[in-house]
Design a protein around this motif. Structure first.
Motif, mmCIF file in Angstrom:
data_model
loop_
_atom_site.group_PDB
_atom_site.id
_atom_site.type_symbol
_atom_site.label_atom_id
_atom_site.label_comp_id
_atom_site.label_asym_id
_atom_site.label_seq_id
_atom_site.Cartn_x
_atom_site.Cartn_y
_atom_site.Cartn_z
ATOM 1 N N GLN A 1 -4.875 1.421 -11.696
ATOM 2 C CA GLN A 1 -6.035 0.589 -12.019
ATOM 3 C C GLN A 1 -7.032 1.294 -12.927
ATOM 4 O O GLN A 1 -7.978 0.671 -13.385
ATOM 5 C CB GLN A 1 -6.748 0.157 -10.733
ATOM 6 N N SER B 1 -10.107 3.759 -6.310
ATOM 7 C CA SER B 1 -9.121 2.820 -6.826
ATOM 8 C C SER B 1 -7.764 3.515 -6.910
ATOM 9 O O SER B 1 -7.622 4.667 -6.517
ATOM 10 C CB SER B 1 -9.539 2.306 -8.204
ATOM 11 N N ARG B 2 -6.784 2.813 -7.391
ATOM 12 C CA ARG B 2 -5.453 3.358 -7.589
ATOM 13 C C ARG B 2 -5.337 3.930 -9.001
ATOM 14 O O ARG B 2 -6.072 3.532 -9.900
ATOM 15 C CB ARG B 2 -4.400 2.267 -7.408
ATOM 16 N N ALA C 1 0.837 -1.208 0.000
ATOM 17 C CA ALA C 1 0.000 0.000 0.000
ATOM 18 C C ALA C 1 0.870 1.256 0.000
ATOM 19 O O ALA C 1 0.553 2.232 -0.686
ATOM 20 C CB ALA C 1 -0.927 -0.005 1.208
ATOM 21 N N ARG D 1 -5.257 11.605 -10.080
ATOM 22 C CA ARG D 1 -5.417 11.282 -8.650
ATOM 23 C C ARG D 1 -6.849 11.520 -8.207
ATOM 24 O O ARG D 1 -7.420 10.731 -7.452
ATOM 25 C CB ARG D 1 -4.452 12.105 -7.812
ATOM 26 N N ASP E 1 1.074 6.717 -6.795
ATOM 27 C CA ASP E 1 -0.044 7.626 -7.049
ATOM 28 C C ASP E 1 0.366 9.082 -6.854
ATOM 29 O O ASP E 1 -0.174 9.969 -7.510
ATOM 30 C CB ASP E 1 -1.219 7.316 -6.127
ATOM 31 N N ALA F 1 -9.021 8.728 -9.602
ATOM 32 C CA ALA F 1 -8.799 7.498 -8.847
ATOM 33 C C ALA F 1 -9.475 7.572 -7.486
ATOM 34 O O ALA F 1 -10.063 6.593 -7.018
ATOM 35 C CB ALA F 1 -7.302 7.237 -8.692
ATOM 36 N N HIS F 2 -9.416 8.739 -6.854
ATOM 37 C CA HIS F 2 -10.080 8.915 -5.558
ATOM 38 C C HIS F 2 -11.592 8.784 -5.710
ATOM 39 O O HIS F 2 -12.254 8.124 -4.914
ATOM 40 C CB HIS F 2 -9.715 10.272 -4.964
ATOM 41 N N SER G 1 -15.234 -1.618 -7.066
ATOM 42 C CA SER G 1 -14.481 -1.506 -5.818
ATOM 43 C C SER G 1 -15.323 -1.890 -4.611
ATOM 44 O O SER G 1 -14.788 -2.249 -3.573
ATOM 45 C CB SER G 1 -13.947 -0.083 -5.641
ATOM 46 N N ALA H 1 2.195 1.723 -3.486
ATOM 47 C CA ALA H 1 1.149 2.204 -4.390
ATOM 48 C C ALA H 1 0.844 3.676 -4.133
ATOM 49 O O ALA H 1 0.615 4.438 -5.072
ATOM 50 C CB ALA H 1 -0.108 1.367 -4.222
ATOM 51 N N ASP H 2 0.841 4.085 -2.866
ATOM 52 C CA ASP H 2 0.615 5.494 -2.550
ATOM 53 C C ASP H 2 1.726 6.367 -3.130
ATOM 54 O O ASP H 2 1.467 7.467 -3.621
ATOM 55 C CB ASP H 2 0.526 5.708 -1.037
#
Length: 93
Positions: free
Chosen positions: A61, A57-58, A34, A49, A41, A52-53, A91, A37-38
């Motif tokens: 993705q 999701s990321r 995680a 961003r 991002d 995705a938010h 999700s 991945a952060d």
């Protein structure tokens, strides 16, 4: 080091180090993934961003999106909503 709590108190760590032992902290693999991945991002453009938010999701993705210049038109924004709804639905379940 990390935020992980060590199983030893400060005195025990001091004694272990005095004996020549190295005190390691166990880390959760999911937490490390995680964090990675952060970090990935964080390098993405603000619009990606935000998308995705909104999609929960990321950035990686997200499906292939049209160029950012094309997303400024109202028609392109309306066309993006079904994709975001599908991502949010995926999700949840």
């Amino acid at each position: 080091m990390s935020d992980a709590r060590l199983p030893w108190d400060p005195f025990q760590r001091e004694m272990l180090e005095a004996l020549g032992h190295v005190v390691y902290a166990a880390q959760d693999r999911d937490a490390l993934a995680a964090q990675a991945a952060d970090a990935a991002d964080a390098g993405a453009p603000p619009l990606l961003r935000a998308l995705a938010h909104a999609a929960k999701s990321r950035v990686a993705q997200l499906p292939a999106l049209p160029p950012i210049e094309h997303l400024h038109t109202p028609a392109a924004k309306r066309a993006l909503w079904p994709t975001l709804r599908a991502l949010r639905k995926a999700s949840r379940g």
